[in-house]
Write a protein that holds these residues in place. Structure first.
Motif, mmCIF file in Angstrom:
data_model
loop_
_atom_site.group_PDB
_atom_site.id
_atom_site.type_symbol
_atom_site.label_atom_id
_atom_site.label_comp_id
_atom_site.label_asym_id
_atom_site.label_seq_id
_atom_site.Cartn_x
_atom_site.Cartn_y
_atom_site.Cartn_z
ATOM 1 N N ASP A 70 0.827 -1.202 0.000
ATOM 2 C CA ASP A 70 0.000 0.000 0.000
ATOM 3 C C ASP A 70 0.865 1.257 0.000
ATOM 4 N N ASP A 71 1.929 1.249 0.792
ATOM 5 C CA ASP A 71 2.809 2.419 0.847
ATOM 6 C C ASP A 71 3.433 2.708 -0.513
ATOM 7 N N GLU A 72 3.855 1.673 -1.214
ATOM 8 C CA GLU A 72 4.438 1.863 -2.549
ATOM 9 C C GLU A 72 3.396 2.397 -3.524
ATOM 10 N N LEU A 73 2.196 1.842 -3.477
ATOM 11 C CA LEU A 73 1.137 2.298 -4.379
ATOM 12 C C LEU A 73 0.707 3.724 -4.064
ATOM 13 N N ALA A 74 0.705 4.086 -2.790
ATOM 14 C CA ALA A 74 0.330 5.446 -2.395
ATOM 15 C C ALA A 74 1.341 6.477 -2.879
ATOM 16 N N GLN A 75 2.548 6.034 -3.215
ATOM 17 C CA GLN A 75 3.572 6.946 -3.728
ATOM 18 C C GLN A 75 3.380 7.293 -5.206
ATOM 19 N N ALA A 76 2.501 6.552 -5.874
ATOM 20 C CA ALA A 76 2.220 6.845 -7.280
ATOM 21 C C ALA A 76 1.681 8.262 -7.388
#
Length: 135
Positions: A14-20
């Protein structure tokens, strides 16, 4: 290459996707289509849903916003005082809508932006439902 030999896509947290960057993904996904549109409706929609979930935005608010975009266009929706509840969320979403409004041309572009918001709302709803079921 057949589907049996195609490796699965890489897993992302989720953290990686939220960085998009949903604004950039909207700019390219709505303008160029192809793999850019795939990324917009994939990682872009999930990342946007993660962000809005963390800000407590209800899925129905995003689904309603999609209807507003479909009816009045991305430009109209971007000018709303509070496109979704909450100051921080509204600021983010307004930026996404402004980006969409800058690149869409006519009703077809607005329709794509509305469909993307519907995808975000569906993913957000799934996250909420799954969390409730787990508790």
């Amino acid at each position: 290459m057949n589907s049996a030999s195609t490796p699965p896509p890489p897993s992302r947290t989720d953290d990686e996707l939220a960085q998009a960057d949903p604004a950039a993904m909207l700019r390219y996904g709505l303008s160029f289509g192809g793999p850019h549109r795939t990324a917009l409706f994939g990682d872009g929609a999930v990342g946007a849903a993660v962000r809005l979930d963390r800000l407590g935005v209800p899925p129905r608010a995003v689904a309603f916003l999609a209807k507003v975009v479909r009816s009045g266009g991305a430009r109209y929706a971007a000018e709303l005082e509070e496109p979704v509840p909450g100051e921080a969320a509204a600021e983010q979403v307004r930026g996404w809508l402004e980006t969409a409004a800058a690149v869409v041309t006519g009703p077809d572009g607005d329709e794509q932006a509305a469909r993307w918001l519907e995808a975000v709302a569906e993913i957000l709803s799934l996250r909420v439902t799954t969390r409730r079921a787990a508790s």
